[in-house]
Design an enzyme around this catalytic site. Structure first.
Site, PDB file in Angstrom:
ATOM      1  N   TYR A  75       0.585  -8.714   5.872  1.00  0.00           N
ATOM      2  CA  TYR A  75      -0.264  -9.976   5.138  1.00  0.00           C
ATOM      3  C   TYR A  75       0.131 -10.748   5.862  1.00  0.00           C
ATOM      4  CZ  TYR A  75      -3.685  -6.193   3.231  1.00  0.00           C
ATOM      5  OH  TYR A  75      -5.041  -5.312   3.392  1.00  0.00           O
ATOM      6  N   LYS A 107      -1.323  -2.846   8.637  1.00  0.00           N
ATOM      7  CA  LYS A 107      -2.674  -2.618   8.551  1.00  0.00           C
ATOM      8  C   LYS A 107      -2.724  -4.046   9.107  1.00  0.00           C
ATOM      9  CE  LYS A 107      -5.512  -2.971   3.888  1.00  0.00           C
ATOM     10  NZ  LYS A 107      -5.098  -2.674   2.366  1.00  0.00           N
TER      11      LYS A 107
END
Lengths: 295, 295, 295, 295, 295
Positions: free
Chosen positions: A166, A200
């Site tokens: 992220y 992810k």
């Protein structure tokens, strides 16, 4: 557009391959794709996320939903894993989320502290561990150091490592923002360079160009962007996250483009459980229809 | 001008000598010189570096290029080493880069966190490890501490240690800049004092004098500068790095002057793979013609 | 004026006594006095220190000089010790300098990070280790912690510990400066309180009174000052350092007053090797003439 | 409203269950509810808390009071446990409070340092350990890291872990304050996510809405708020703390609403011992009358 | 007024009791009271403290004075212990002071770094260790962490732990100052809560009320204040320190009131050795006359 990397190309140890194989071929559609249910928002955002569908505040509800929806795994923190996973142990793969934080203190220098270890994951029968890396954060030095211990433990214990890569922090905000094509592309590559088995990422927004590096100032379609991001992850399997609740059509388009680009699957939380139960299952069924086209 | 230090003078343990000998005499030209292919830019700068030649974004392309070009080694991070080196293991020496960072947060107090260990390098069959030391950084205290652990592990495991000795940070900017003669000269000496087996430096710019220490305020030619830098490295083998993409003539001159000064070789990345494949091989061939003159 | 402390009073373990005896009675004049050659300036200041006598940039030159000059030991960092000490191992005692830093970042909160261990010193056949303590630095808390590990290792391995007790940092600047009588006196006492076997101090300047503690505001002669400093070191052997290059007469006076005060010896670097070779030997010979008067 | 979670649902190891069973069924009312006497205010606030009832400054007085009042446990720091618990060892369960601090330094970035270990608790025959987590503090990263070690040790040694989950610090002040419904609800969930066996929270104030997250801007009754907080703790047993001395009626209402909501019990300190002895016992008796209604 | 706590009430292990018994009943008056000679001012303040009586700069002088004066112990740092205690080993109990610092850097966030370990104390035959806790310092978090290791080691090795519980730092300055009744009272309690066997405090000044906590705003006599402080220490033995040199009458009054309040003894340094030798012995004799009245 890209070919999805196979488990035989990912440099996996025997233990890692055994566990990833279980996730990808013994659960969900069993065709090598995957859809995960993340449930760490109670820590990351607090109970406020459960007001839209109060039933979702109860971990039992979520675990049951994961089973009914035929998910490939559920990602939770140590506390919930210890108190709730026993009921369904072996029925659905556990992804033990190793770090996390509340969203109360300022997030300009974010770092997500480790709350559990890979050894905890082994003890609880997990099939993977999750680590949030705030790539680009001014605290990235400490983040990389903390991550390294997790990577080494996962390597030693044969535990697949899923990195929530992220882009975050004040420097990212000044360079295109957390879901710009530039930031997401760099995040996918960073996880791959640092040895993630699975990464992810958020779906990239090529129109967010302000402050991004030069080559990203051109026009790119969403499909071109997600294609590039999957290539940047190279042999690291890639999952696209759902993020905040959004319209169904937008989410399904995102899912389709991601799978087309060679992603391994999806990890959707709030878009699934912030709606009524039957609605959740209907939406998950639509996601799986898409995944079924990419065996 | 200076004589290149031999392996018998570098205070090497048996393991270090065995591995360096393999790199210098069993690969590349096999004459004691070396040219390395560094490929950590995907982490250090992000995928933006691959837009000039998109094929270079794929680690398989780079490993194949290293083999075709007859390089003495390829320097990559742990993630790529685990997922891609297996395909060519034993065919080309691996330099496992142990630390690295993204270029997103501010770089006024830089430190490159360790992402892998010397033990990882041993496990993967590497012949050397690489460490980036941001010499002169306000974070140098922590950098030296981190480096010390790497040096000790390398000593204990007989693994050659290549130090990317890079002057960086706000103090360096105020004292001549990162590629001033003063900074590069000091960087070479620092690596030598701290026990590097091999040091990688930028080519020095004697014309950048503003803010540098007094003795560097005189006029020096490029050749005089690189001669001095190699002497400052004394028995530490010295590699000159290519840095950003530049014109071929400039790069070849730099290579020639470095070898003349007693450098052991070159470590050129973007100048090699940010061009089309045949062009890359042609350029590498020119570099090797130069190295062949310094057996 | 004071009596020089003997080895039998210094609370030494067998290993420490054996090694200090070797330094003081088997090398140099062999009469219990000592003159050391420090050569860590390549790290502390960079190659700029070698422009006055370029030959001095080569560690081989320095080691040879130490032997020819009949020094009691040479103090170098781990990198040079590993690459150059082998040639003369056993012929001249090695003092392995365990910490050091470059002078590029600001020095208002100085701390000298550890680059090598006492175990490294044992492995290399050293007869003592050196540690720079920036006494009075705002970073003194971390310095003391780092030092403590060195002291414990030295105690455990029977290795004499020489502390470069250097008042430094912005607080010292405000309280008389780094070579004021107040600062040097306190530095000698600090090393003694913290368990140094030998302490290296600058020669005190009693005329630098501005900001110093009250009792130092009176008039003191140089001799009175160095006498007091040696008493503050009590049973810790004391060496006076040369510091920057200065005139011969001043240096010889300093040496004479120090020995008169009960110092064990001198540690002169730049004043020795920043001149032509024959000149160096002539100057060292003058120093030894002084030491010979204090058996 | 909610059903109180049973010991069989809390994911407890054998050792943790044995000790919690002892606390809940072998002491106090023995009906699965509990009232604890916390006595760490001497460290947290200093002796000033004892001026209202000077006898309470003596730990012997407090231990005797805990016994006479039929408490389920007493929570004290290591120093008092070592010097006073022996007298009553085995007669009343000991909760060893593992961290604590004085209230003298500023509390905008609070963290409560660990003063004792789970191993100390085992050695002293404690039946639980207590840890103060300043949830939401800007120092939360270090807090979580420190907490993790405690959680792991408690897991390894079968020791129940009670988390004082206290929203604190400047960010909490800006988002509703430390006893807002939002903050307390989040605190309960955080402890549960991080693996607390028991969580201690303040009673929530739904009227403190300024700065809180959106869903908390609606009108809620006290009962609705404490119901939600108990649900957020899910299978983590919940204790409501008394906080500063307040009127009896308010305290008893608080107790009643908490038990109605499914809390396991109460932990009241100053409201008990900051009054005269007979008064203390009378008040405790009223609390136990309430608990007796929730077997 | 209070009864002095006995060794049988202090929760002592066998080793701790053996050593404290030796200090209290085999040395000094042998009646359970004690007077200690602290001599760490050479580190804490520097040699400036010795100008009033230059002989006191020599540790031999001090050790001899401790013996002649019939002290119960001498508190010194590791360096002096290693070089001077051998001469009198076994003749006078050694309190090894484990931490200390110079007073040169600013003291607004004070912390006293550990310079020696409890294991060093065992090796040197010490009968107790001393630790300075800067209670209330903004650095208190690190202080408590550092202290905890000392407490655990002392527990493990059966070594009595004397805590110099000193309120210090900018927050204390704003809340009554370091020797206010409020601060000293809190300091005594803090040491007791954290597990000190013996606590050393300054004599409290009830007239320093500005900024202190409310209950301390009333009028208290000196005797009332020291009574309360001794009660706050409860079963932790309490020593009153002398602090800076002051008039004899004031010091003797302080001593008398302290013993009356139930203190175990005194720890006077500068008030003893900052005067001529015969004067020192005469003053100590007066102190012991007072102690003799409290068997």
């Amino acid at each position: 557009m890209n070919q999805r990397p196979g488990l035989d190309q990912a440099g996996l140890s025997t233990g890692k391959k055994a566990r990833l194989h279980r996730i990808l071929y013994r659960h969900g559609l069993g065709n090598g794709t995957a859809v995960f249910l993340p449930y760490d928002q109670g820590l990351e955002h607090g109970p406020r996320d459960f007001f839209a569908n109060p039933a979702a505040g109860d971990p039992r509800y979520i675990l049951k939903l994961a089973l009914e929806g035929g998910f490939n795994g559920i990602a939770i923190q140590i506390g919930l894993a210890e108190k709730f996973y026993w009921d369904y142990a072996g029925e659905i793969p556990l992804v033990l989320k190793l770090n996390g934080k509340t969203d109360i203190p300022p997030a300009d220098h974010p770092l997500s502290p480790v709350n559990a270890t890979v050894a905890d994951a082994v003890r609880l029968g997990a099939d993977a561990v999750g680590y949030t890396l705030y790539m680009g954060s001014p605290a990235q030095e400490r983040d990389f150091q903390q991550y390294r211990q997790v990577r080494e433990d996962a390597q030693r214990l044969g535990m697949p490592l899923i990195v929530w890569s992220y882009p975050r922090g004040e420097a990212i905000e000044a360079k295109g923002g957390k879901d710009s094509f530039y930031a997401v592309d760099y995040a996918a590559r960073t996880a791959s360079e640092l040895g993630a088995d699975v990464v992810k990422v958020n779906f990239p927004h090529p129109e967010k160009r302000y402050g991004a590096a030069d080559p990203y100032h051109h026009e790119f379609s969403s499909q071109e962007a997600i294609d590039a991001v999957v290539r940047s992850a190279n042999r690291t399997l890639l999952l696209v996250s759902g993020g905040e609740r959004a319209g169904d059509k937008a989410m399904l388009d995102k899912a389709r483009q991601s799978m087309e680009a060679g992603a391994t699957g999806l990890i959707f939380g709030r878009n699934v459980w912030q709606r009524e139960h039957t609605e959740s299952l209907r939406f998950v069924s639509q996601l799986k229809d898409i995944l079924a086209k990419y065996p």
